[in-house]
Design an enzyme around this catalytic site. Structure first.
Site, PDB file in Angstrom:
ATOM      1  N   CYS A 114       0.819  -1.221   0.000  1.00 40.17           N
ATOM      2  CA  CYS A 114       0.000   0.000   0.000  1.00 40.17           C
ATOM      3  C   CYS A 114       0.852   1.271   0.000  1.00 40.17           C
ATOM      4  CB  CYS A 114      -0.958   0.009   1.185  1.00 40.17           C
ATOM      5  SG  CYS A 114      -2.119  -1.369   1.147  1.00 40.17           S
ATOM      6  N   HIS A 250      -3.268   7.532   1.594  1.00 42.14           N
ATOM      7  CA  HIS A 250      -3.658   6.193   1.160  1.00 42.14           C
ATOM      8  C   HIS A 250      -5.057   5.936   1.699  1.00 42.14           C
ATOM      9  CE1 HIS A 250      -3.926   2.021   0.455  1.00 42.14           C
ATOM     10  NE2 HIS A 250      -3.714   1.656   1.702  1.00 42.14           N
ATOM     11  N   ASN A 280     -10.026  -0.061  -0.550  1.00 42.79           N
ATOM     12  CA  ASN A 280      -8.563   0.048  -0.486  1.00 42.79           C
ATOM     13  C   ASN A 280      -7.975  -0.562  -1.763  1.00 42.79           C
ATOM     14  OD1 ASN A 280      -5.836  -0.192   0.022  1.00 42.79           O
ATOM     15  ND2 ASN A 280      -6.072  -1.005   2.090  1.00 42.79           N
TER      16      ASN A 280
HETATM   17  N1  ACO Z   1     -18.648  -7.767   9.036  1.00 45.42           N
HETATM   18  C1  ACO Z   1     -19.103  -7.932  10.288  1.00 45.42           C
HETATM   19  N2  ACO Z   1     -18.296  -8.176  11.327  1.00 45.42           N
HETATM   20  C2  ACO Z   1     -16.977  -8.236  11.090  1.00 45.42           C
HETATM   21  C3  ACO Z   1     -16.424  -8.052   9.810  1.00 45.42           C
HETATM   22  C4  ACO Z   1     -17.333  -7.818   8.759  1.00 45.42           C
HETATM   23  N3  ACO Z   1     -16.936  -7.634   7.490  1.00 45.42           N
HETATM   24  N4  ACO Z   1     -15.103  -8.174   9.899  1.00 45.42           N
HETATM   25  C5  ACO Z   1     -14.792  -8.404  11.181  1.00 45.42           C
HETATM   26  N5  ACO Z   1     -15.938  -8.459  11.908  1.00 45.42           N
HETATM   27  C6  ACO Z   1     -16.097  -8.695  13.318  1.00 45.42           C
HETATM   28  C7  ACO Z   1     -14.900  -9.346  13.940  1.00 45.42           C
HETATM   29  O1  ACO Z   1     -14.941 -10.752  13.737  1.00 45.42           O
HETATM   30  C8  ACO Z   1     -15.070  -8.988  15.399  1.00 45.42           C
HETATM   31  O2  ACO Z   1     -16.005  -9.874  15.961  1.00 45.42           O
HETATM   32  P1  ACO Z   1     -15.758 -10.428  17.463  1.00 45.42           P
HETATM   33  O3  ACO Z   1     -15.742  -9.210  18.321  1.00 45.42           O
HETATM   34  O4  ACO Z   1     -16.946 -11.301  17.647  1.00 45.42           O
HETATM   35  O5  ACO Z   1     -14.462 -11.157  17.409  1.00 45.42           O
HETATM   36  C9  ACO Z   1     -15.733  -7.616  15.337  1.00 45.42           C
HETATM   37  O6  ACO Z   1     -16.242  -7.468  14.010  1.00 45.42           O
HETATM   38  C10 ACO Z   1     -14.819  -6.471  15.642  1.00 45.42           C
HETATM   39  O7  ACO Z   1     -13.656  -6.670  14.877  1.00 45.42           O
HETATM   40  P2  ACO Z   1     -12.458  -5.723  15.065  1.00 45.42           P
HETATM   41  O8  ACO Z   1     -11.291  -6.302  14.348  1.00 45.42           O
HETATM   42  O9  ACO Z   1     -12.335  -5.330  16.482  1.00 45.42           O
HETATM   43  O10 ACO Z   1     -12.985  -4.446  14.270  1.00 45.42           O
HETATM   44  P3  ACO Z   1     -12.239  -3.115  14.045  1.00 45.42           P
HETATM   45  O11 ACO Z   1     -12.991  -2.025  14.630  1.00 45.42           O
HETATM   46  O12 ACO Z   1     -10.784  -3.209  14.393  1.00 45.42           O
HETATM   47  O13 ACO Z   1     -12.346  -2.965  12.467  1.00 45.42           O
HETATM   48  C11 ACO Z   1     -11.004  -3.263  10.532  1.00 45.42           C
HETATM   49  C12 ACO Z   1     -11.792  -3.923  11.631  1.00 45.42           C
HETATM   50  C13 ACO Z   1     -11.976  -2.487   9.638  1.00 45.42           C
HETATM   51  C14 ACO Z   1     -10.273  -4.306   9.693  1.00 45.42           C
HETATM   52  C15 ACO Z   1     -10.008  -2.288  11.153  1.00 45.42           C
HETATM   53  O14 ACO Z   1      -9.257  -2.936  12.162  1.00 45.42           O
HETATM   54  C16 ACO Z   1      -9.073  -1.707  10.153  1.00 45.42           C
HETATM   55  O15 ACO Z   1      -9.469  -0.985   9.270  1.00 45.42           O
HETATM   56  N6  ACO Z   1      -7.782  -1.937  10.304  1.00 45.42           N
HETATM   57  C17 ACO Z   1      -6.814  -1.392   9.420  1.00 45.42           C
HETATM   58  C18 ACO Z   1      -6.554  -2.381   8.406  1.00 45.42           C
HETATM   59  C19 ACO Z   1      -6.461  -1.839   7.034  1.00 45.42           C
HETATM   60  O16 ACO Z   1      -7.023  -0.852   6.653  1.00 45.42           O
HETATM   61  N7  ACO Z   1      -5.699  -2.554   6.283  1.00 45.42           N
HETATM   62  C20 ACO Z   1      -5.546  -2.277   4.920  1.00 45.42           C
HETATM   63  C21 ACO Z   1      -4.214  -2.688   4.486  1.00 45.42           C
HETATM   64  S1  ACO Z   1      -3.011  -1.789   5.296  1.00 45.42           S
HETATM   65  C22 ACO Z   1      -3.302  -0.317   4.895  1.00 45.42           C
HETATM   66  O17 ACO Z   1      -3.685  -0.086   3.785  1.00 45.42           O
HETATM   67  C23 ACO Z   1      -3.126   0.695   5.922  1.00 45.42           C
END
Ligand code: ACO
Length: 323
Positions: A114, A250, A280
């Site tokens: 990324c 990004h 993304n």
């Molecule tokens: N739909 C519904 N529920 C979901 C989904 C979904 N698509 N995905 C995960 N969940 C659930 C999880 O299983 C978890 O359930 P649990 O509590 O029963 O275990 C719950 O939602 C909460 O999950 P978290 O991981 O705590 O959610 P969070 O608020 O951290 O959001 C996310 C998740 C969107 C992935 C976030 O952590 C994020 O954006 N992280 C950055 C990652 C990113 O953007 N990466 C891209 C590549 S790197 C970059 O470009 C920067």
């Protein structure tokens, strides 16, 4: 007099197929509401069967050339930032070169996930400043839909396909911060964080693999490292956050984008946001946002822009440029 790598053209391309969040509700335990609330994403584009990264890149390159009023033969070098190349080799960049009918100069890929576009811009800037090339097409192009695990709701709803391109040209500046062009760059990586964002396959393991991510961990690193690299790049250009007209980040997650802007003390009015429509798109997201930001009338000649990105590696960085 100082040479500056200056943007003279910008363009982008998105595959035809648009996938709304609701489509994932049919196959996964997820909802449009969850995806919007946690990521800011509403829809993304996916490439058609047989449509490859270099195909997307060529469309974006042609748009950037048209914007500059130049022909393919006016280009000395092509740098493609991608982690989803058509083939293991040759590079996507040489494929773009051939598809544009260019038979001179040189072309190569850069892989920093990324952060790829920030790495590519920094390298293209160095090629221009060292006199290796006068005009460089810098393209970010990805087909991340090819490396999704469609059963993993924590990742597959977040990514999309697309391409964006900038055409850079060596231009003379006064050597001050009022010059147009790239004013400073800052690159970083820390390979100790490999396990929080990676693809679990590759040529050397005889597999293709799928993207794996510890979202919360990536999130935690992202806001802190993006704000820090943006500040460092600004310091190198002898500027501060007050000088910024636009952050073009990004586009991974609206909460990362907003958190970084807040850390820099900037309002969201100074941020170009496209994540809602593209998801993304990894290395393609910054040039896509620059192109869309220009089309919307947000980015204007003379504006001071900071781009910042982080991705697998971890690898991260920022570029300060005057449009
Ligand atoms: N739909 C519904 N529920 C979901 C989904 C979904 N698509 N995905 C995960 N969940 C659930 C999880 O299983 C978890 O359930 P649990 O509590 O029963 O275990 C719950 O939602 C909460 O999950 P978290 O991981 O705590 O959610 P969070 O608020 O951290 O959001 C996310 C998740 C969107 C992935 C976030 O952590 C994020 O954006 N992280 C950055 C990652 C990113 O953007 N990466 C891209 C590549 S790197 C970059 O470009 C920067």
């Amino acid at each position: 007099m100082t040479t500056r790598a200056t943007v003279i053209g910008v363009g982008h391309y998105l595959p035809e197929r648009i996938v709304e969040n609701a489509e994932f509700e049919k196959t996964l335990d997820t909802s449009d509401e969850w995806i919007r609330a946690r990521s800011g994403i509403e829809r993304r584009h996916f490439a058609a069967d047989g449509e490859t990264t270099s195909d997307l890149a060529v469309h974006a390159a042609k748009a950037a050339l048209a914007d500059a009023g130049l022909e393919p033969d006016d280009v000395d070098a092509i740098v493609v930032a991608t982690s989803t190349a058509d083939l293991t080799f040759p590079s996507s960049a040489t494929m773009v070169q051939a598809k544009l009918g260019i038979t001179r100069g040189f072309a190569f890929d850069i892989q920093a996930v990324c952060a790829g576009f920030v790495y590519a811009l920094t390298n293209a800037n160095a090629l221009i400043l060292s006199g290796q090339a006068k005009r460089v097409l810098v393209i970010g192009a990805e087909t991340f839909s090819r490396i999704m695990d469609w059963t993993d709701r924590g990742t597959c709803v977040l990514f999309g396909d697309g391409a964006g391109a900038l055409l850079l040209e060596a231009q003379d500046g006064a050597g001050t911060k009022d010059d147009r062009g790239i004013l400073s760059t800052d690159l970083n990586s820390d390979g100790r964080h490999k396990d929080i964002l990676y693809v679990d396959g590759g040529v050397s393991t005889n597999t293709t693999g799928h993207l794996r991510m510890q979202g919360k961990e990536v999130f935690r690193h992202a806001v802190e490292k993006l704000a820090s690299t943006a500040r460092t790049a600004l310091e190198k250009a002898d500027m501060g956050a007050d000088d910024i007209d636009w952050i073009v980040p990004h586009q991974a997650n609206i909460r990362i984008i907003a958190g970084t802007a807040k850390k820099l003390g900037l309002s969201m009015d100074n941020v170009v946001v496209t994540v809602q429509d593209h998801g993304n798109t990894s290395a393609a997201s910054i040039p896509l946002a620059l192109s869309v930001g220009k089309q919307r009338g947000q980015i204007k000649p003379g504006d001071l822009i900071v781009t910042e990105a982080i991705g697998g590696g971890l690898a991260w960085g920022a570029v300060v440029l005057r449009w």
